[in-house]
Scaffold this active site. Structure first.
Site, PDB file in Angstrom:
ATOM      1  N   MET A   1      -8.324   3.258   8.231  1.00  0.00           N
ATOM      2  CA  MET A   1      -7.525   1.957   7.774  1.00  0.00           C
ATOM      3  C   MET A   1      -6.521   1.744   8.882  1.00  0.00           C
ATOM      4  O   MET A   1      -6.301   2.481   9.700  1.00  0.00           O
ATOM      5  CB  MET A   1      -6.454   2.498   6.646  1.00  0.00           C
ATOM      6  CG  MET A   1      -7.166   2.020   5.185  1.00  0.00           C
ATOM      7  SD  MET A   1      -5.989   2.229   3.864  1.00  0.00           S
ATOM      8  CE  MET A   1      -7.172   2.003   2.661  1.00  0.00           C
TER       9      MET A   1
ATOM     10  N   TYR B   1      -7.588   5.556   1.792  1.00  0.00           N
ATOM     11  CA  TYR B   1      -7.062   5.922   0.508  1.00  0.00           C
ATOM     12  C   TYR B   1      -6.745   7.309   0.434  1.00  0.00           C
ATOM     13  O   TYR B   1      -5.858   7.941  -0.312  1.00  0.00           O
ATOM     14  CB  TYR B   1      -7.933   5.538  -0.678  1.00  0.00           C
ATOM     15  CG  TYR B   1      -8.064   3.954  -0.762  1.00  0.00           C
ATOM     16  CD1 TYR B   1      -7.022   3.098  -1.190  1.00  0.00           C
ATOM     17  CD2 TYR B   1      -9.133   3.324   0.035  1.00  0.00           C
ATOM     18  CE1 TYR B   1      -6.877   1.741  -0.994  1.00  0.00           C
ATOM     19  CE2 TYR B   1      -9.262   1.925   0.028  1.00  0.00           C
ATOM     20  CZ  TYR B   1      -8.250   1.105  -0.403  1.00  0.00           C
ATOM     21  OH  TYR B   1      -8.586  -0.057  -0.470  1.00  0.00           O
TER      22      TYR B   1
ATOM     23  N   ASP C   1       5.161  -7.842   5.695  1.00  0.00           N
ATOM     24  CA  ASP C   1       5.276  -9.037   4.814  1.00  0.00           C
ATOM     25  C   ASP C   1       6.531  -8.796   3.920  1.00  0.00           C
ATOM     26  O   ASP C   1       7.138  -9.846   3.459  1.00  0.00           O
ATOM     27  CB  ASP C   1       4.094  -9.122   4.053  1.00  0.00           C
ATOM     28  CG  ASP C   1       2.904  -9.716   4.927  1.00  0.00           C
ATOM     29  OD1 ASP C   1       3.161 -10.525   5.977  1.00  0.00           O
ATOM     30  OD2 ASP C   1       1.723  -9.626   4.856  1.00  0.00           O
TER      31      ASP C   1
ATOM     32  N   ARG D   1       1.513  -5.986  -4.955  1.00  0.00           N
ATOM     33  CA  ARG D   1       1.630  -6.865  -3.754  1.00  0.00           C
ATOM     34  C   ARG D   1       1.961  -8.268  -4.122  1.00  0.00           C
ATOM     35  O   ARG D   1       1.535  -9.110  -3.508  1.00  0.00           O
ATOM     36  CB  ARG D   1       0.030  -6.763  -3.240  1.00  0.00           C
ATOM     37  CG  ARG D   1      -0.447  -5.500  -2.262  1.00  0.00           C
ATOM     38  CD  ARG D   1      -1.275  -5.849  -1.641  1.00  0.00           C
ATOM     39  NE  ARG D   1      -2.049  -4.435  -0.772  1.00  0.00           N
ATOM     40  CZ  ARG D   1      -1.543  -4.094   0.139  1.00  0.00           C
ATOM     41  NH1 ARG D   1      -0.508  -4.735   0.821  1.00  0.00           N
ATOM     42  NH2 ARG D   1      -2.065  -2.861   0.717  1.00  0.00           N
TER      43      ARG D   1
ATOM     44  N   ASP E   1      -0.184   2.014   8.486  1.00  0.00           N
ATOM     45  CA  ASP E   1      -0.723   1.288   9.463  1.00  0.00           C
ATOM     46  C   ASP E   1      -0.007   1.633  10.869  1.00  0.00           C
ATOM     47  O   ASP E   1      -0.506   1.360  11.760  1.00  0.00           O
ATOM     48  CB  ASP E   1      -0.982  -0.223   9.263  1.00  0.00           C
ATOM     49  CG  ASP E   1      -1.960  -0.488   7.973  1.00  0.00           C
ATOM     50  OD1 ASP E   1      -2.360   0.817   7.514  1.00  0.00           O
ATOM     51  OD2 ASP E   1      -2.222  -1.507   8.011  1.00  0.00           O
TER      52      ASP E   1
ATOM     53  N   GLY F   1       0.980  -1.258   0.104  1.00  0.00           N
ATOM     54  CA  GLY F   1      -0.077   0.051   0.157  1.00  0.00           C
ATOM     55  C   GLY F   1       0.821   1.414  -0.185  1.00  0.00           C
ATOM     56  O   GLY F   1       1.875   1.321   0.602  1.00  0.00           O
TER      57      GLY F   1
ATOM     58  N   LYS G   1       7.948   0.836   5.792  1.00  0.00           N
ATOM     59  CA  LYS G   1       6.763   1.508   5.151  1.00  0.00           C
ATOM     60  C   LYS G   1       5.404   1.036   5.643  1.00  0.00           C
ATOM     61  O   LYS G   1       5.301  -0.164   5.626  1.00  0.00           O
ATOM     62  CB  LYS G   1       6.849   1.483   3.760  1.00  0.00           C
ATOM     63  CG  LYS G   1       5.573   2.019   2.883  1.00  0.00           C
ATOM     64  CD  LYS G   1       4.905   1.067   1.924  1.00  0.00           C
ATOM     65  CE  LYS G   1       4.330   0.066   2.695  1.00  0.00           C
ATOM     66  NZ  LYS G   1       3.438  -0.695   1.758  1.00  0.00           N
ATOM     67  N   THR G   2       4.533   1.678   6.032  1.00  0.00           N
ATOM     68  CA  THR G   2       3.173   1.576   6.115  1.00  0.00           C
ATOM     69  C   THR G   2       2.398   2.460   6.916  1.00  0.00           C
ATOM     70  O   THR G   2       2.731   3.027   7.977  1.00  0.00           O
ATOM     71  CB  THR G   2       2.691   0.024   6.636  1.00  0.00           C
ATOM     72  OG1 THR G   2       1.280   0.230   6.628  1.00  0.00           O
ATOM     73  CG2 THR G   2       3.129  -0.287   8.115  1.00  0.00           C
TER      74      THR G   2
HETATM   75  P1  FBP Z   1       0.331  -1.955   3.696  1.00  0.00           P
HETATM   76  O1  FBP Z   1       0.486  -2.752   4.745  1.00  0.00           O
HETATM   77  O2  FBP Z   1       0.875  -2.648   2.435  1.00  0.00           O
HETATM   78  O3  FBP Z   1       1.371  -0.476   3.955  1.00  0.00           O
HETATM   79  O4  FBP Z   1      -0.963  -1.450   3.320  1.00  0.00           O
HETATM   80  C1  FBP Z   1      -1.930  -1.146   4.468  1.00  0.00           C
HETATM   81  C2  FBP Z   1      -3.270  -0.583   3.918  1.00  0.00           C
HETATM   82  O5  FBP Z   1      -3.142   0.721   3.498  1.00  0.00           O
HETATM   83  C3  FBP Z   1      -4.116  -0.825   4.820  1.00  0.00           C
HETATM   84  O6  FBP Z   1      -4.376   0.067   5.828  1.00  0.00           O
HETATM   85  C4  FBP Z   1      -5.384  -1.572   4.055  1.00  0.00           C
HETATM   86  O7  FBP Z   1      -5.971  -2.347   4.590  1.00  0.00           O
HETATM   87  C5  FBP Z   1      -4.651  -2.041   2.702  1.00  0.00           C
HETATM   88  O8  FBP Z   1      -3.684  -1.335   2.695  1.00  0.00           O
HETATM   89  C6  FBP Z   1      -5.554  -1.877   1.540  1.00  0.00           C
HETATM   90  O9  FBP Z   1      -5.037  -2.633   0.586  1.00  0.00           O
HETATM   91  P2  FBP Z   1      -5.341  -2.189  -1.273  1.00  0.00           P
HETATM   92  O10 FBP Z   1      -4.322  -1.095  -1.380  1.00  0.00           O
HETATM   93  O11 FBP Z   1      -4.684  -3.214  -1.688  1.00  0.00           O
HETATM   94  O12 FBP Z   1      -6.640  -1.795  -0.977  1.00  0.00           O
END
Ligand code: FBP
Length: 539
Positions: free
Chosen positions: A247, A421, A173, A142, A202, A78, A199-200
């Protein structure tokens, strides 16, 4: 690229870096490390990258001056604000070491490495993207890097382009996979190094040495701004309860930080729901009680923050998901062949009686999500489950029942929102611009020092950037064994909200007041340098 006035102004910003890497820098090795748990298993799986020391960069005579090498960079998973600054930090870092060094960007995430899709990142390209949000400089994806064939395809392109090191910018991951790749390339004596970057948005990739993952600072500030706007709207019109999902699929850090910044009436923290062994009905009753109390004071409005991963934290649902994962992994081939309409029946037939009953009691939209959709890492795609709507409906039903019993006499009209997003590609805050650029510069130093299987680390981040500490942490030190797709796998341990930590304790001490009084904070747009409340309360 067309640029707004703000983008033009922002591109002139010069990110701050730790003083220890500004000028001649020497590497200092610390003590050998151990994995956070399951040491024997992790050591066996990573014989070459286990037990390496933590390293720090300090001012001093460098032993790696002028080395010539090329680097490949991958953006994985993400989007998170600041990714472009990690890339520009790597670019500037390797060019500083030797202007002949080249940076290649693999396109569309890890699959770019396997499918040999790449571009050379020149100074013209890099300058277009400095201090901007998004991952569009090379795109993200991903695809999971886990098969030997993928590693060998990667090796082919690295050899062709003279790439000495790959930097993988990703979450837990992706960094786990970076470590598996580092181990494989070492075992095969390929001479190719692999470095990770945390990175994230979250915020769940952190530990003692990785204080925060990049993007969390900016994303939470963006969400806090809009939550503040909604609170002000609620307090102006006084007619809606706003249910806001945020998120953060495996941890509730984003929700907690947003709550600390905006003081809403109700905030659910998944980790607490799990620790208290709560059911969905307990959660609904808690919200309904706050609504009823406010109604008794004449306040038929409010805000509720819901973490995206809430559903997975409810212990009974967690057990159901665990059984579902094992069952689906064991019957994958058969399950894939069944028509979509028959899949739910298949699931019900193959679950234990207790979980089958729970599965059937869930709203269809939720049960379908749990059973049918997984991301490439096997995670339930919680961003697709409309928990905010589900809770609002369930609270509404409960209040209607209480009304009949004479226990409640208010009005309950709802609005729903999902913020995720909206914040992932925001222009990075000063913190993320500086932090990310520094992570990139540190990654280039780790490469020049010959390190592999390390994550770039910048610490002491509640202090001014000049005082930040720079170095590298062996990725194996962050690992433990967990069940994934029905099998035990080595993975980086996720950081969940600590219920005995400063941020949660501050929230818990204030939430009853925030529930009944309207003590909203309206943070407004990002204009000042302000450390997240999470980091301040953690340190
Ligand atoms: P990462 O763990 O890859 O940083 O992504 C986190 C995230 O933003 C979550 O908060 C959310 O559930 C997920 O990505 C959404 O995934 P996608 O971008 O595939 O819709």
């Amino acid at each position: 690229m067309n640029k707004s006035a703000l983008q033009i102004e922002r591109s002139k910003y010069s990110p701050k870096i730790p003083a220890s890497i500004d000028g001649a820098t020497k590497l200092v090795e610390g003590k050998a490390t151990e994995s956070v748990a399951d040491q024997a298993d992790i050591k066996k799986l990573f014989p070459n990258t286990y037990g390496m020391p933590i390293v720090t960069f300090e001012n001093g005579e460098s032993k790696v001056a002028n080395t010539q090498f090329n680097v490949g960079v991958i953006l994985s998973g993400g989007q998170a604000p600041g990714g472009h600054n990690v890339v520009s930090g790597i670019f500037d870092g390797i060019k500083k070491i030797n202007p002949a060094n080249k940076l290649y960007g693999f396109l569309g995430g890890p699959s770019g490495l396997v499918d040999h899709k790449y571009i050379e990142l020149t100074s013209e390209i890099i300058d277009e993207y400095r201090n901007t949000g998004g991952f569009d400089i090379i795109g993200s994806g991903r695809t999971k890097l886990e098969e030997v064939e993928q590693f060998d395809k990667g090796l082919e392109i690295c050899n062709k382009l003279g790439i000495k090191a790959i930097v993988i910018i990703g979450g837990d991951d992706s960094n786990t996979n970076a470590c598996v790749l580092a181990e494989y390339y070492l075992q095969k004596n390929t001479g190719i190094q692999v470095i990770g970057c945390p990175k994230t948005i979250d915020g769940d990739l952190k530990n003692e040495m990785i204080e925060t993952s990049f993007g969390f600072d900016t994303a939470t500030k963006v969400y806090a701004e809009v939550i503040g706007n909604i609170e002000r709207d609620a307090n102006s019109a006084k007619k809606y309860w706003h249910f806001i999902k945020l998120m953060g699929r495996s941890a509730s850090h984003v929700t907690l930080e947003a709550a600390l910044q905006t003081q809403p009436n109700v905030t659910l923290i998944g980790e607490e729901v799990e620790a208290k062994n709560q059911t969905l009905d307990d959660v609904v009753t808690y919200i309904a009680n706050v609504v009823a109390k406010r109604a008794a004071n004449g306040d038929n409005f409010g805000t509720v923050l819901v973490p995206e991963g809430l559903i997975e934290f409810i212990p009974a649902i967690k057990k159901l998901i665990a059984e579902l994962n094992d069952m689906l992994a064991a019957n994958q081939a058969e399950f894939d062949k069944i028509a979509v309409d028959d899949k739910i029946d298949f699931v019900i037939k193959h679950l234990s009686a207790e979980n089958a009953a729970l599965f059937q009691s869930l709203p269809t939209a939720v049960s379908k999500q749990l059973a049918l959709e997984r991301d490439p890492h096997g995670n339930v795609q919680v961003s697709l489950i409309e928990t905010e709507q589900l809770l609002a409906e369930m609270v509404s039903k409960k209040l209607a029942a209480w009304k009949k019993e004479g226990k409640y006499n208010g009005k309950f009209a709802t609005q729903h929102h999902f913020f995720g997003y909206e914040g992932r590609c925001a222009a990075p805050s000063n913190f993320d611009a500086d932090y990310c650029y520094s992570l990139g510069r540190v990654a280039s130093l780790l490469i020049a020092s010959g390190k592999t299987g390390y994550m770039s680390s910048v610490r002491n981040t509640t202090k001014p950037a000049a005082e930040w500490l720079a170095g590298g942490i062996p990725i194996t030190a962050m690992m433990n064994m967990e069940k994934r797709n029905g099998k035990m796998k080595p993975v980086i341990q996720k950081a969940l909200v600590k219920l005995d930590g400063g941020p949660f304790k501050f929230f818990a001490a204030n939430r009853d007041k925030w529930a009944t009084e309207t003590s909203y904070i309206y943070p407004g747009p990002i204009v000042a340098d302000q450390t997240t409340k999470t980091l301040v309360l953690e340190h």
